[in-house]
Scaffold this active site. Structure first.
Site, short mmCIF file in Angstrom:
data_model
loop_
_atom_site.label_atom_id
_atom_site.label_comp_id
_atom_site.label_asym_id
_atom_site.label_seq_id
_atom_site.Cartn_x
_atom_site.Cartn_y
_atom_site.Cartn_z
N GLU A 12 -9.90 7.30 4.49
CA GLU A 12 -8.90 6.64 5.33
C GLU A 12 -8.89 7.19 6.75
OE1 GLU A 12 -6.06 6.24 1.42
OE2 GLU A 12 -5.31 5.48 3.31
N ASP A 71 0.86 -1.17 0.00
CA ASP A 71 0.00 0.00 0.00
C ASP A 71 0.91 1.24 0.00
OD1 ASP A 71 -3.19 0.53 1.67
OD2 ASP A 71 -2.10 1.78 0.26
C1 GLC Z 1 -4.15 4.29 0.10
C2 GLC Z 1 -5.13 3.19 0.40
C3 GLC Z 1 -5.29 2.18 -0.71
C4 GLC Z 1 -5.11 2.86 -2.05
C5 GLC Z 1 -3.68 3.37 -2.13
C6 GLC Z 1 -3.42 4.13 -3.44
O1 GLC Z 1 -3.35 4.58 1.20
O2 GLC Z 1 -4.92 2.47 1.63
O3 GLC Z 1 -6.59 1.60 -0.56
O4 GLC Z 1 -5.36 1.94 -3.10
O5 GLC Z 1 -3.34 4.23 -1.05
O6 GLC Z 1 -4.12 5.35 -3.44
#
Ligand code: GLC
Length: 493
Positions: free
Chosen positions: A470, A274
């Site tokens: 988030e 991630d």
């Molecule tokens: C974020 C998220 C993830 C996402 C990634 C790219 O932190 O946790 O779900 O796909 O970054 O944006």
């Protein structure tokens, strides 16, 4: 576990490419920087396997033509064969998690928690099929979806990204959504990504990126179970999760990433980290990288610090901390995904069918979105037969969210933290705009001050919240940042 680089099911083309690649090219394939920190020249020089747009990171005027032009430039750089470079097309990844909602004018679908209320797997597949076409209309090939989180504590700010607290319902959607996105991996398909592996919705007190402290049996039955249909459907990528399981971060969890996901469940695609997820494994960046790659992370999403990451990777391989066989396994998996997706045969993004038959926001897609909204509605009670409301009644519509498309759409819409107001959401309909269309005597009073018993027969009060994404949405939670800079942390408009 058999060393999977010798996997006899890997096509000869992939093994041939692997054999011809320099170490620099192999390590470049394992990196996914964010677009704001790399140019096409960087792609040519450092051989990145992928680039992403973080939420709200959009090119030019954020129109499909701007996206296609950007992807053409990155693709051309990745296909350079100068100086003995092996041409390997890069994958561009986005969070098209409820439609290709980064892009102005895209069809925006209800977030997953609303779709869970619809309890309609067929609908999910049609949403995914429409979303895939709108992603392809921008020259992009990969979305970080579906989210298969099973949200167990609604204080978690990402509950809206979960289909349900019920693993069976999430599982009933998982395979269908992957099938809708990937299809037969032909003209209409994109690469899907099941996320976040694993237990993201089970953290203590719903804290984002927190501790999932549960017995393995519960982890399997609640949080792993929904991945099985996605894996059976051939999902090509899986994203590691920020949370920990019983004190060990998933990004560095060899048992979960390699022994369970790859060896036991037979996942043959690749695992992507991630956003700077590797950073949290250790205060020392090199140690963190080694922990993640040796645990089974195959591609590193590195928002900004990709130069440091590459340098560390080179040193870690040369000193044996990361065995070359692990690098070869990771690159083989990445090449296998690109091969299975037919990426080597696809022309440059601007020449592809959906780049030239732009269906972003197409009426037939918006019809699916309206169907999804209808099916996502939940009637809690209807006392005194208030519903249905007579369209000819004198209706007062109130509330700060009554005429606010941005608030209706939530996070990951045009911006990471979403949008406020109507200006950024093109083609959508606010609640007030919908009522006004069918009820000629309706009146909007955002603060409700116009309410007057003699003037109105019924009031509709719209209650909602400002969008977030988030950790910004978790009760008291905060999103920790890696070494790299983050996306804009505020709602636009
Ligand atoms: C974020 C998220 C993830 C996402 C990634 C790219 O932190 O946790 O779900 O796909 O970054 O944006």
């Amino acid at each position: 576990m058999k060393d999977s680089t010798q996997d006899d099911t890997t096509p000869a083309r992939v093994m041939d490419l692997l054999a011809r690649m320099s170490l620099d090219q192999k390590l470049g394939q394992m990196l996914q920087p964010e677009r704001l920190s790399v140019t096409p020249d960087d792609v040519r020089a450092h051989h990145f396997g992928s680039i992403l747009s973080g939420g709200g990171s959009t090119p030019g005027e954020n129109r499909p033509t701007d996206w296609v032009a950007m992807n053409d430039a990155y693709w051309a750089a990745s296909m350079s064969d100068e100086e003995g470079r092996v041409p390997i097309p890069l994958l561009y990844g986005v969070d098209a998690i409820h439609g290709n909602a980064n892009v102005l004018g895209a069809t925006v679908f209800p977030h997953n928690i609303g779709l869970g209320a619809a309890n309609d797997p067929d609908l999910l597949q049609r949403i995914a099929e429409a979303t895939a076409k709108e992603i392809l209309s921008t020259g992009v090939e990969w979305t970080f979806a579906p989210t298969l989180a099973v949200a167990r504590d609604i204080r978690w700010g990402r509950t809206y990204e979960s289909y349900s607290e019920d693993p069976a319902l999430v599982a009933s959607y998982a395979g269908r959504f992957v099938r809708g996105l990937q299809g037969d991996l032909g003209r209409d398909g994109v690469v899907a990504c099941a996320k976040h592996w694993v237990g993201d919705g089970g953290t203590r007190d719903g804290f984002d990126q927190g501790e999932t402290d549960i017995p393995e049996r519960e982890l399997v039955e609640t949080h792993i179970a929904p991945y099985l249909p996605a894996l059976a459907e051939g999902v090509l990528t899986v994203m590691a999760s920020f949370n920990s399981w019983n004190g060990v971060k998933c990004h560095g969890h060899r048992y979960l990433l390699t022994d369970v996901l790859k060896a036991q469940l037979g996942f043959a695609g690749f695992v992507i980290s991630d956003w700077d997820g590797v950073d949290y494994l250790d205060a020392d960046y090199a140690t963190a990288i080694a922990k993640a790659v040796n645990a089974g992370v195959d591609m590193l999403m590195v928002s900004v610090e990709w130069r440091a990451c590459l340098e560390h990777l080179k040193r870690l391989v040369s000193d044996g901390t990361i065995p070359l066989t692990r690098i070869d396994d990771a690159v083989r998996r990445i090449l296998l995904v690109k091969h299975r997706y037919g990426l080597f045969e696809r022309p440059r993004p601007g020449k592809r069918y959906w780049s030239r038959h732009n269906v972003l926001g197409a009426p037939e897609h918006r019809a699916i979105a309206r169907e999804a909204v209808r099916k996502s509605l939940v009637l809690l009670k209807n006392e005194g037969g208030v519903l249905p409301i007579d369209k000819g009644a004198r209706i007062l519509v109130a509330g700060r969210n009554a005429d606010n498309r941005g608030h209706q759409c939530g996070g990951f819409t045009v911006a990471w933290q979403g949008a406020s107001g109507n200006d950024f959401i093109h083609g959508g309909t606010s609640i007030w705009e919908g009522i006004r269309e069918v009820a000629p005597q309706a009146e909007l009073s955002v603060d409700g001050s116009a309410a007057e018993a003699g003037s109105h027969d019924v009031a509709i009060v719209v209650i909602g919240e400002r969008p977030y994404a988030e950790g910004m949405g978790t009760c008291g939670g905060r999103r920790r940042r890696g070494r790299g800079q983050g996306r804009g942390g505020s709602t636009i408009g």
